[in-house]
Scaffold this motif. Structure first.
Motif, short mmCIF file in Angstrom:
data_model
loop_
_atom_site.label_atom_id
_atom_site.label_comp_id
_atom_site.label_asym_id
_atom_site.label_seq_id
_atom_site.Cartn_x
_atom_site.Cartn_y
_atom_site.Cartn_z
N LYS A 1 -2.47 3.56 -1.32
CA LYS A 1 -0.96 3.41 -1.95
C LYS A 1 -0.95 3.68 -3.50
O LYS A 1 0.00 4.36 -4.15
CB LYS A 1 -0.59 1.80 -1.53
CG LYS A 1 1.01 1.47 -1.93
CD LYS A 1 1.10 0.09 -1.70
CE LYS A 1 2.82 -0.14 -2.05
NZ LYS A 1 3.10 -1.68 -1.77
N HIS B 1 -6.05 0.67 2.08
CA HIS B 1 -4.70 0.66 2.33
C HIS B 1 -4.04 0.50 0.82
O HIS B 1 -3.31 1.39 0.41
CB HIS B 1 -4.06 -0.34 3.10
CG HIS B 1 -2.46 -0.62 3.17
ND1 HIS B 1 -1.75 0.33 3.83
CD2 HIS B 1 -1.74 -1.56 2.53
CE1 HIS B 1 -0.54 0.14 3.38
NE2 HIS B 1 -0.40 -0.89 2.69
N TRP C 1 1.27 6.71 -5.45
CA TRP C 1 1.97 6.38 -6.81
C TRP C 1 1.50 7.10 -8.03
O TRP C 1 2.30 7.68 -8.58
CB TRP C 1 1.92 4.79 -7.33
CG TRP C 1 2.60 4.46 -8.17
CD1 TRP C 1 3.87 3.92 -8.00
CD2 TRP C 1 2.21 4.31 -9.66
NE1 TRP C 1 4.49 3.57 -9.45
CE2 TRP C 1 3.47 3.91 -10.07
CE3 TRP C 1 1.06 4.47 -10.21
CZ2 TRP C 1 3.47 3.68 -11.65
CZ3 TRP C 1 1.21 4.38 -11.56
CH2 TRP C 1 2.10 3.78 -12.31
#
Length: 317
Positions: free
Chosen positions: A162, A158, A166
């Motif tokens: 993420k 996870h 970004w």
């Protein structure tokens, strides 16, 4: 019960050392024969001292074992005192009579049994796990705690997703910003280049327009410097001729005063200054300035020495 044998044997040996000296001496002699030559030299030569040392050790370690103080260490020490006797003192096969052979055999068996009991005692953990087992378990517990503190595979995935999103979003923003402004940046860069080029052209024109004037001004400045240096040299030479030379000439005419060390030093310094002045008269340009400086320096030194001579030999010649 196990310790009682060693305590009693140690006490008996300390009380009747002479009765055990022969036995100890035989043990030491057999040990020298059994051990390699390199180690046989370390065997002590005083059987009485060895007997007392072994006896004292048995009493002390046996008492600790009986009291339950450091039982494993005490048992290991007692085993150490028993092993030499087992190797060297119970050679029953070399006895002369059958009775001595039987007694030696029984002593050997007894010492072997006692040694085995001591080994068992030295290994007894009193129900506690060994140090290696406890260290292994402590390592396992630590490993479990570390694994529990680390993120799981799903949490790691996870976080990775993420972070990747970004970076992609940031990269897109930067690329879009560059595409939107690159034309403006190119125009600004061109304007800066034109401005810099115009500054360079103006500077080149200014130099071309004024270089003749600068050359003339430089020539005049050089001439002024040369004239100033020449005037300075003439002034220094005039100072030498008008002041220092008068007193020094008078002092040199007086034979008695001329022999003084301070007058001799002053005379040498003045001659050195005069020589520099002559060099300056013949020099020109940069060399003229150099010799004028030297003449001034040497003259100052001569003036100090002349003043010292005046003070020492008197102002009136």
């Amino acid at each position: 019960m196990l310790a009682s044998f060693f305590v009693w044997d140690g006490v008996d040996t300390l009380r009747n050392t002479e009765a055990h000296v022969e036995e100890t001496e035989n043990m030491l002699e057999r040990l020298r024969k059994v051990l390699p030559r390199d180690y046989a030299s370390f065997v002590p030569n005083d059987p009485e001292l060895v007997s007392r040392a072994i006896a004292g050790t048995r009493v002390g370690a046996g008492s600790l074992l009986a009291l339950g103080k450091a039982p494993r260490t005490s048992a290991a020490v007692l085993a150490g005192t028993t092993l030499p006797a087992l190797v060297g003192a119970n050679a029953f096969w070399s006895a002369d009579s059958q009775k001595e052979k039987n007694e030696g055999r029984n002593a050997l068996v007894t010492n072997t049994a006692l040694l085995g009991a001591l080994f068992i005692t030295a290994q007894d953990l009193e129900g506690k796990p060994s140090l290696s087992w406890r260290a292994k378990k402590a390592g396992e517990r630590t490993s479990k705690k570390v694994q529990a503190a680390l993120p799981t595979k799903s949490e790691t995935q996870h976080l990775t997703d993420k972070a990747s999103d970004w970076f992609e979003d940031t990269t897109d923003r930067v690329t879009s910003y560059v595409d939107d402004h690159k034309d403006d940046w190119q125009d600004t860069g061109k304007d800066l280049l034109h401005t810099a080029k115009s500054y360079v052209d103006d500077a080149r024109s200014y130099v071309d327009d004024n270089k003749d004037d600068w050359q003339e001004a430089g020539k005049g400045l050089i001439a002024n410097v040369r004239d100033t240096a020449k005037d300075y040299g003439q002034t220094a030479r005039g100072f030498v001729n008008d002041n220092a030379g008068d007193w020094l000439s008078a002092a040199e005419d007086n034979v008695k005063i001329a022999r003084k060390a301070v007058v001799k030093n002053a005379s040498k310094a003045q001659k050195k200054a005069d020589k520099a002045v002559k060099k300056a008269d013949k020099a020109s340009g940069g060399s003229l300035k150099k010799w004028n400086k030297k003449a001034d320096k040497f003259q100052k030194d001569a003036d100090k020495k002349i003043a010292k001579a005046i003070k020492k030999v008197g102002k009136n010649i």
